[in-house]
Design an enzyme around this catalytic site. Structure first.
Site, PDB file in Angstrom:
ATOM      1  N   PRO A 173       0.840  -1.196   0.000  1.00  0.00           N
ATOM      2  CG  PRO A 173       0.070  -0.953   2.206  1.00  0.00           C
ATOM      3  CD  PRO A 173       0.904  -1.849   1.317  1.00  0.00           C
ATOM      4  CD  GLU A 247      -7.014   1.508 -14.104  1.00  0.00           C
ATOM      5  OE1 GLU A 247      -7.119   2.604 -14.684  1.00  0.00           O
ATOM      6  OE2 GLU A 247      -7.688   0.509 -14.414  1.00  0.00           O
ATOM      7  CB  CYS A 281      -6.493   9.243 -11.692  1.00  0.00           C
ATOM      8  SG  CYS A 281      -7.369   7.790 -11.158  1.00  0.00           S
TER       9      CYS A 281
HETATM   10  P1  ADP Z   1       1.622   9.305  -6.034  1.00  0.00           P
HETATM   11  O1  ADP Z   1       2.285  10.419  -6.762  1.00  0.00           O
HETATM   12  O2  ADP Z   1       0.155   9.261  -6.150  1.00  0.00           O
HETATM   13  O3  ADP Z   1       2.116   9.099  -4.636  1.00  0.00           O
HETATM   14  P2  ADP Z   1       3.246   7.121  -6.896  1.00  0.00           P
HETATM   15  O4  ADP Z   1       3.242   6.549  -8.260  1.00  0.00           O
HETATM   16  O5  ADP Z   1       4.483   7.801  -6.433  1.00  0.00           O
HETATM   17  O6  ADP Z   1       1.978   8.040  -6.882  1.00  0.00           O
HETATM   18  O7  ADP Z   1       2.885   6.017  -5.833  1.00  0.00           O
HETATM   19  C1  ADP Z   1       1.931   4.991  -6.028  1.00  0.00           C
HETATM   20  C2  ADP Z   1       2.429   3.732  -5.365  1.00  0.00           C
HETATM   21  O8  ADP Z   1       3.636   3.334  -6.017  1.00  0.00           O
HETATM   22  C3  ADP Z   1       2.790   3.890  -3.900  1.00  0.00           C
HETATM   23  O9  ADP Z   1       2.439   2.709  -3.202  1.00  0.00           O
HETATM   24  C4  ADP Z   1       4.290   4.068  -3.918  1.00  0.00           C
HETATM   25  O10 ADP Z   1       4.926   3.675  -2.731  1.00  0.00           O
HETATM   26  C5  ADP Z   1       4.655   3.112  -5.053  1.00  0.00           C
HETATM   27  N1  ADP Z   1       5.959   3.378  -5.648  1.00  0.00           N
HETATM   28  C6  ADP Z   1       6.597   4.548  -5.814  1.00  0.00           C
HETATM   29  N2  ADP Z   1       7.799   4.362  -6.406  1.00  0.00           N
HETATM   30  C7  ADP Z   1       7.927   3.024  -6.624  1.00  0.00           C
HETATM   31  C8  ADP Z   1       8.948   2.185  -7.194  1.00  0.00           C
HETATM   32  N3  ADP Z   1      10.075   2.696  -7.663  1.00  0.00           N
HETATM   33  N4  ADP Z   1       8.706   0.853  -7.239  1.00  0.00           N
HETATM   34  C9  ADP Z   1       7.567   0.327  -6.775  1.00  0.00           C
HETATM   35  N5  ADP Z   1       6.574   1.065  -6.229  1.00  0.00           N
HETATM   36  C10 ADP Z   1       6.755   2.393  -6.148  1.00  0.00           C
END
Ligand code: ADP
Length: 472
Positions: A173, A247, A281
């Site tokens: 999450p 998404e 979104c």
């Molecule tokens: P937001 O800008 O809405 O926070 P993110 O794309 O940064 O969107 O985050 C969405 C999900 O992806 C979160 O659970 C975050 O921890 C995860 N996340 C961010 N960077 C990575 C990564 N390099 N690898 C895997 N999951 C990631």
């Protein structure tokens, strides 16, 4: 303050690890902590999910359906507690949080039903001594990575169909909102869903993500979040050719035609824009209003927006909560400043308030060259621009790398259908500001993503189609 653990193989995991604070964005107060896990725990979760898959996938669809319904019923008994948790870690008003829990739970009951309808097929063979059978099987262990804006629904909309199909899951999450996810997983265990079927890992996103991308036992990755991270995961998934559902970002146009019912259009735009303080979104990000009705529309919208009550979502009277963090507030302010500098006029809001609050904002005299017309704002800002013709507005609305949701307001049915067919978007609301629902496919065209969530389409994402050819 509560200390939560990860859930791996049905056990609480994380003792002795450093802790991550979960902060209430309305107050700045730490409400809970979760362990700062990483590659090791991510690997343990895959071990558990892989082992559990061997049994879970062999249950009958009716048995899986019964487990899902038990989970659904337990969530139903805990709506208030879950909603409060969500408001505390995410900030959305309590009424919206309750709405989200019920919406999220709708995916579980819908897929509990649909589990029983994963039908195969027989196809006439061209040779009379052969038979062609199509059999459907679960993809396997599924990695689920979710964002903070819908802490429950983004999980159940993936986990519901995954479990229905016979897959097991490892979930990461968002770091801002892990508690709702952990509580949902605890309720799944209480409902009797076997250990290892649902695992939740918290901590270092890139270490956890990388571990899952590299593991060949993880056959599917389903992600909701930013386009930037989505592209990174898509590249990573290529290495082991995982199935992927993405998404990603949106930049939804809302088109208000001169033949609309203005009250209906204002309500639709308010619903599509200000839900979750503009942090979804599918939020209307660009409002195109026909030049002949722009004054009447803006005036009614401003009245409606001034009636929104900003504050801590735990207060039942509050209708708009804080933004998630300072970065979000700065982005919103930058979009507003840019618009005003280039000639837009503020009719409401336009300023941050103490903490992470940002006033619901209405801008008019907006032009396409402003940043708010080109990028997702993810905040409570309504930029209004005008247009003259249907052709012009369709061209401007389609001029985006994104293609998630679009909205059209018109009382002319033919026009509504014609325009919805021409919009290059996966979801079109015609006189409907809130189209999302468990039984319909949600997903984007272009760089807004791959695959669909919800409805029977959402189940296909977790299924392998097997062709069995039998020679008699
Ligand atoms: P937001 O800008 O809405 O926070 P993110 O794309 O940064 O969107 O985050 C969405 C999900 O992806 C979160 O659970 C975050 O921890 C995860 N996340 C961010 N960077 C990575 C990564 N390099 N690898 C895997 N999951 C990631």
């Amino acid at each position: 303050m509560n200390t939560f653990s990860m859930i791996i193989d049905g056990k609480n995991v994380g003792e002795g690890l450093p802790l991550i604070d979960v902060i209430n964005p309305a107050t700045g107060i730490t409400v809970a902590t979760v362990p700062d896990g990483g590659a090791k725990e991510a690997g343990m979760a895959v071990d558990a999910a892989y082992t559990a898959f061997q049994k879970w996938s062999k249950l009958s669809a009716y048995e899986r359906s019964t487990f899902l319904m038990k989970w659904h019923d337990l969530i139903d008994l805990h709506v208030e507690e879950l909603a409060k948790t969500m408001t505390e870690e995410q900030g959305k008003p309590l009424a919206e949080a309750r709405g989200e829990i019920n919406y999220a739970n709708g995916f579980i009951s819908w897929y509990a039903e649909e589990a029983k309808r994963i039908y195969g097929e027989t196809i006439p063979a061209s040779n009379s001594s052969k038979r062609i059978f199509i059999h459907k099987q679960p993809v396997g262990v599924t990695a689920v990575i979710t964002p903070w804006n819908f802490p429950a629904a983004m999980i159940t909309r993936k986990v519901g169909p995954a479990l229905a199909a016979g897959c097991t899951v490892v979930i990461k999450p968002a770091e801002q909102t892990p508690i709702t996810a952990i509580k949902l997983a605890q309720l799944a265990l209480e409902a009797g869903i076997p250990e290892g079927v649902i695992n939740v890992v918290t901590g270092d996103a890139s270490a956890i993500g990388e571990t899952w991308l590299q593991d060949t036992r993880v056959r599917k990755l389903t992600f909701t979040g930013s386009t930037e991270v989505g592209k990174l995961l898509m590249r990573g998934a290529a290495e082991t050719v995982k199935k992927i559902s993405l998404e990603l970002g949106g930049h939804a146009p809302a088109i208000v035609m001169d033949d609309c019912d203005i009250d209906k259009a204002v309500e639709g735009v308010v619903a599509a824009k200000f839900r979750n303080a503009g942090q979804t979104c599918v939020c209307a990000n660009r409002i195109y209003v026909h030049e002949s009705i722009v004054d009447a529309f803006s005036e009614r919208l401003v009245d409606r927006v001034k009636g929104l009550k900003m504050g801590n979502g735990l207060d039942e009277k509050v209708t708009i909560g804080p933004l998630i963090d300072e970065k979000a507030v700065n982005k919103v302010q930058a979009h507003v400043d840019d618009a005003v500098k280039k000639g837009a006029k503020l009719l409401a809001g336009g300023k941050p308030q103490t903490g992470l609050f940002y006033e619901p904002t209405v801008l008019v005299n907006v032009i396409d060259e402003m940043v708010c017309m080109q990028e997702e704002t993810f905040g409570p800002v309504t930029p209004i621009t005008t247009f003259k013709t249907e052709e012009e507005v369709l061209e401007r609305a389609n001029d985006s790398i994104y293609g998630l949701a679009a909205y059209v307001f018109t009382e002319n049915l033919s026009r509504g259908i014609r325009m919805s067919e021409k919009l290059e978007y996966g979801i079109v609301g015609v006189n409907d500001g809130l189209p999302s629902t468990p039984q319909a496919p949600f997903g984007g065209f272009k760089q807004s993503g791959l695959g669909r969530e919800g409805g029977h389409y959402g189940l296909d994402e977790y299924i392998e189609v097997k062709y069995i050819s039998v020679g008699l």
